[in-house]
Design a protein around this motif. Structure first.
Motif, PDB file in Angstrom:
ATOM      1  N   THR A   1       0.807  -1.226   0.000  1.00 25.20           N
ATOM      2  CA  THR A   1       0.000   0.000   0.000  1.00 25.20           C
ATOM      3  C   THR A   1       0.837   1.272   0.000  1.00 25.20           C
ATOM      4  O   THR A   1       0.288   2.364  -0.162  1.00 25.20           O
ATOM      5  CB  THR A   1      -0.937   0.026   1.222  1.00 25.20           C
ATOM      6  N   SER A   2       2.145   1.152   0.171  1.00 22.10           N
ATOM      7  CA  SER A   2       2.976   2.369   0.237  1.00 22.10           C
ATOM      8  C   SER A   2       4.155   2.362  -0.721  1.00 22.10           C
ATOM      9  O   SER A   2       4.946   3.298  -0.729  1.00 22.10           O
ATOM     10  CB  SER A   2       3.507   2.548   1.667  1.00 22.10           C
ATOM     11  N   ARG A   3       4.249   1.349  -1.573  1.00 21.28           N
ATOM     12  CA  ARG A   3       5.446   1.221  -2.413  1.00 21.28           C
ATOM     13  C   ARG A   3       5.500   2.250  -3.532  1.00 21.28           C
ATOM     14  O   ARG A   3       6.575   2.650  -3.966  1.00 21.28           O
ATOM     15  CB  ARG A   3       5.530  -0.190  -3.006  1.00 21.28           C
ATOM     16  N   LYS A   4       4.359   2.705  -4.021  1.00 21.56           N
ATOM     17  CA  LYS A   4       4.345   3.685  -5.122  1.00 21.56           C
ATOM     18  C   LYS A   4       3.439   4.849  -4.742  1.00 21.56           C
ATOM     19  O   LYS A   4       2.245   4.834  -5.000  1.00 21.56           O
ATOM     20  CB  LYS A   4       3.857   3.036  -6.420  1.00 21.56           C
ATOM     21  N   GLN A   5       4.030   5.832  -4.084  1.00 19.37           N
ATOM     22  CA  GLN A   5       3.275   7.002  -3.670  1.00 19.37           C
ATOM     23  C   GLN A   5       3.207   8.004  -4.828  1.00 19.37           C
ATOM     24  O   GLN A   5       4.211   8.307  -5.458  1.00 19.37           O
ATOM     25  CB  GLN A   5       3.944   7.657  -2.458  1.00 19.37           C
ATOM     26  N   SER A   6       2.016   8.503  -5.105  1.00 16.24           N
ATOM     27  CA  SER A   6       1.854   9.475  -6.186  1.00 16.24           C
ATOM     28  C   SER A   6       0.710  10.419  -5.838  1.00 16.24           C
ATOM     29  O   SER A   6      -0.116  10.137  -4.961  1.00 16.24           O
ATOM     30  CB  SER A   6       1.569   8.768  -7.518  1.00 16.24           C
ATOM     31  N   LEU A   7       0.680  11.575  -6.529  1.00 16.19           N
ATOM     32  CA  LEU A   7      -0.367  12.554  -6.281  1.00 16.19           C
ATOM     33  C   LEU A   7      -1.737  11.981  -6.628  1.00 16.19           C
ATOM     34  O   LEU A   7      -2.731  12.229  -5.938  1.00 16.19           O
ATOM     35  CB  LEU A   7      -0.093  13.822  -7.105  1.00 16.19           C
ATOM     36  N   VAL A   8      -1.794  11.231  -7.720  1.00 16.90           N
ATOM     37  CA  VAL A   8      -3.016  10.515  -8.091  1.00 16.90           C
ATOM     38  C   VAL A   8      -2.836   9.068  -7.653  1.00 16.90           C
ATOM     39  O   VAL A   8      -2.098   8.313  -8.286  1.00 16.90           O
ATOM     40  CB  VAL A   8      -3.274  10.594  -9.600  1.00 16.90           C
ATOM     41  N   PRO A   9      -3.459   8.668  -6.562  1.00 14.19           N
ATOM     42  CA  PRO A   9      -3.178   7.338  -6.005  1.00 14.19           C
ATOM     43  C   PRO A   9      -3.657   6.206  -6.899  1.00 14.19           C
ATOM     44  O   PRO A   9      -4.711   6.295  -7.533  1.00 14.19           O
ATOM     45  CB  PRO A   9      -3.945   7.352  -4.675  1.00 14.19           C
ATOM     46  N   ASN A  10      -2.851   5.155  -6.956  1.00 15.36           N
ATOM     47  CA  ASN A  10      -3.278   3.941  -7.654  1.00 15.36           C
ATOM     48  C   ASN A  10      -4.129   3.104  -6.704  1.00 15.36           C
ATOM     49  O   ASN A  10      -4.454   3.528  -5.604  1.00 15.36           O
ATOM     50  CB  ASN A  10      -2.063   3.162  -8.165  1.00 15.36           C
ATOM     51  N   ARG A  11      -4.488   1.892  -7.131  1.00 15.39           N
ATOM     52  CA  ARG A  11      -5.409   1.090  -6.336  1.00 15.39           C
ATOM     53  C   ARG A  11      -4.825   0.726  -4.975  1.00 15.39           C
ATOM     54  O   ARG A  11      -5.504   0.860  -3.948  1.00 15.39           O
ATOM     55  CB  ARG A  11      -5.782  -0.180  -7.096  1.00 15.39           C
ATOM     56  N   SER A  12      -3.568   0.288  -4.949  1.00 15.73           N
ATOM     57  CA  SER A  12      -2.975  -0.112  -3.669  1.00 15.73           C
ATOM     58  C   SER A  12      -2.817   1.078  -2.731  1.00 15.73           C
ATOM     59  O   SER A  12      -3.074   0.975  -1.528  1.00 15.73           O
ATOM     60  CB  SER A  12      -1.614  -0.782  -3.908  1.00 15.73           C
ATOM     61  N   GLN A  13      -2.411   2.219  -3.280  1.00 15.21           N
ATOM     62  CA  GLN A  13      -2.279   3.409  -2.445  1.00 15.21           C
ATOM     63  C   GLN A  13      -3.644   3.863  -1.934  1.00 15.21           C
ATOM     64  O   GLN A  13      -3.767   4.313  -0.789  1.00 15.21           O
ATOM     65  CB  GLN A  13      -1.613   4.544  -3.227  1.00 15.21           C
ATOM     66  N   SER A  14      -4.671   3.740  -2.755  1.00 16.49           N
ATOM     67  CA  SER A  14      -6.021   4.126  -2.329  1.00 16.49           C
ATOM     68  C   SER A  14      -6.490   3.257  -1.161  1.00 16.49           C
ATOM     69  O   SER A  14      -7.093   3.763  -0.202  1.00 16.49           O
ATOM     70  CB  SER A  14      -6.997   4.000  -3.494  1.00 16.49           C
ATOM     71  N   ILE A  15      -6.208   1.957  -1.235  1.00 14.07           N
ATOM     72  CA  ILE A  15      -6.571   1.067  -0.136  1.00 14.07           C
ATOM     73  C   ILE A  15      -5.829   1.465   1.133  1.00 14.07           C
ATOM     74  O   ILE A  15      -6.402   1.507   2.229  1.00 14.07           O
ATOM     75  CB  ILE A  15      -6.269  -0.393  -0.517  1.00 14.07           C
ATOM     76  N   GLY A  16      -4.543   1.781   0.983  1.00 15.00           N
ATOM     77  CA  GLY A  16      -3.765   2.211   2.133  1.00 15.00           C
ATOM     78  C   GLY A  16      -4.292   3.503   2.737  1.00 15.00           C
ATOM     79  O   GLY A  16      -4.350   3.649   3.965  1.00 15.00           O
ATOM     80  N   GLU A  17      -4.700   4.447   1.900  1.00 11.83           N
ATOM     81  CA  GLU A  17      -5.225   5.715   2.404  1.00 11.83           C
ATOM     82  C   GLU A  17      -6.571   5.523   3.096  1.00 11.83           C
ATOM     83  O   GLU A  17      -6.850   6.171   4.116  1.00 11.83           O
ATOM     84  CB  GLU A  17      -5.347   6.715   1.256  1.00 11.83           C
ATOM     85  N   ILE A  18      -7.416   4.641   2.545  1.00 10.91           N
ATOM     86  CA  ILE A  18      -8.701   4.347   3.199  1.00 10.91           C
ATOM     87  C   ILE A  18      -8.459   3.749   4.576  1.00 10.91           C
ATOM     88  O   ILE A  18      -9.111   4.129   5.567  1.00 10.91           O
ATOM     89  CB  ILE A  18      -9.533   3.395   2.317  1.00 10.91           C
ATOM     90  N   PHE A  19      -7.513   2.838   4.649  1.00 13.37           N
ATOM     91  CA  PHE A  19      -7.193   2.211   5.938  1.00 13.37           C
ATOM     92  C   PHE A  19      -6.608   3.237   6.904  1.00 13.37           C
ATOM     93  O   PHE A  19      -6.954   3.257   8.093  1.00 13.37           O
ATOM     94  CB  PHE A  19      -6.205   1.068   5.713  1.00 13.37           C
ATOM     95  N   PHE A  20      -5.726   4.090   6.410  1.00 16.92           N
ATOM     96  CA  PHE A  20      -5.133   5.145   7.239  1.00 16.92           C
ATOM     97  C   PHE A  20      -6.213   6.058   7.809  1.00 16.92           C
ATOM     98  O   PHE A  20      -6.225   6.364   9.014  1.00 16.92           O
ATOM     99  CB  PHE A  20      -4.135   5.945   6.394  1.00 16.92           C
ATOM    100  N   LEU A  21      -7.127   6.474   6.946  1.00 14.52           N
ATOM    101  CA  LEU A  21      -8.203   7.367   7.399  1.00 14.52           C
ATOM    102  C   LEU A  21      -9.126   6.658   8.384  1.00 14.52           C
ATOM    103  O   LEU A  21      -9.633   7.277   9.331  1.00 14.52           O
ATOM    104  CB  LEU A  21      -9.000   7.868   6.192  1.00 14.52           C
TER     105      LEU A  21
END
Length: 282
Positions: A69-89
């Motif tokens: 969920t954190s390996r590819k951080q970008s301004l426009v989140p990909n699917r894995s980053q989006s899942i990580g952000e949902i979990f973080f929130l």
């Protein structure tokens, strides 16, 4: 289940309606005490149990999730980053901020790690061929609870300007009359420094222990009752009974998954509560 019961089931009958067949043996607490795996040809294997292996698997799953969920951080989140952000929130809005306010944001890495790790240890109980929650062994919840215990004490000492001020705030209720303090202070000491960490660990242990024993009972009962070789009538009845037990096993497995999530949530919530209380003088 005994070896005789398993052998009979493998031959087409689980024992139900079989004259002279083995009686039903409900799973005992022995399933929570697996024998150590020892291979004298391989160094350092003496004393390794299934719990130790599953702990390594759970740790790997937790680290894999965090990395994915954190390996590819970008301004426009990909699917894995989006899942990580949902979990973080979710952790921030449902656990950290309600318990500690904005000041709790700095503890989010700890809370996120606690939730993922406890949940990963819990779900070992429903993964095929593993099927043993790590947290059903009391030593593992105790170890994690001790980490939280040390953390909130250190936070309290730092936040309140020393050991003396922290202990006074923790064990001396504000506004209590002096004459009742000899009664209240021992109660506060026992509550904050003994009962709190004990219940923190025992809660998740007891729930996982009981849930796994219940699932094991349904599985053993379904296996025992499956006996189509008992004849047209009794064989049909045994299959129906076995199917009902299997259905209960599936339903309770789904229910147990929810409980595993809730126990990880409650464990993390209490950790946030204890750390939040340690930051403020009572």
């Amino acid at each position: 289940m005994s070896a005789d019961t398993l052998n009979l089931a493998a031959e087409g009958g689980g024992g139900l309606f079989t004259p002279g067949g083995p009686g039903f043996e409900a799973p005992s607490v022995g399933i929570f005490f697996p024998s150590p795996w020892v291979d004298y040809d391989i160094p350092m294997t003496s004393g390794i149990t299934k719990y130790a292996v599953l702990l390594a698997v759970a740790s790997g799953l937790a680290l894999l999730f965090l990395w994915w969920t954190s390996r590819k951080q970008s301004l426009v989140p990909n699917r894995s980053q989006s899942i990580g952000e949902i979990f973080f929130l979710f952790i921030r809005e449902q656990i950290s901020r309600p318990m500690m306010g904005v000041k709790g944001d700095k503890y989010l890495p700890l809370l996120i790690s606690l939730f993922i790790f406890v949940f990963a240890m819990n779900i070992m109980g429903i993964i095929p061929f593993l099927q043993l929650p790590v947290t059903s062994n009391l030593s593992y919840p105790v170890g994690i609870a001790l980490v939280v215990y040390v953390t909130f004490i250190v936070v309290g000492i730092r936040s309140q300007g020393g050991v003396g001020k922290y202990l006074k705030g923790a064990v001396v209720p504000s506004g209590a009359p002096g004459w009742i303090l000899p009664l209240l202070v021992p109660i506060e000491i026992i509550s904050n420094f003994l009962i709190r960490p004990a219940t923190h660990a025992i809660r998740v242990f007891a729930t996982m222990f009981a849930g796994h024993l219940l699932l094991a009972t349904f599985a053993a009962a379904g296996w025992y009752m499956f006996n189509p070789a008992a004849g047209p009538l009794f064989g049909t009845i045994s299959v129906l009974f076995s199917g009902a037990s299997l259905l209960a096993f599936v339903v309770f497995t789904a229910f147990e998954l929810v409980i595993m999530f809730l126990q990880a949530f409650v464990f993390t919530l209490l950790a946030a509560l204890y750390i939040g209380q340690a930051q403020e003088a009572h």
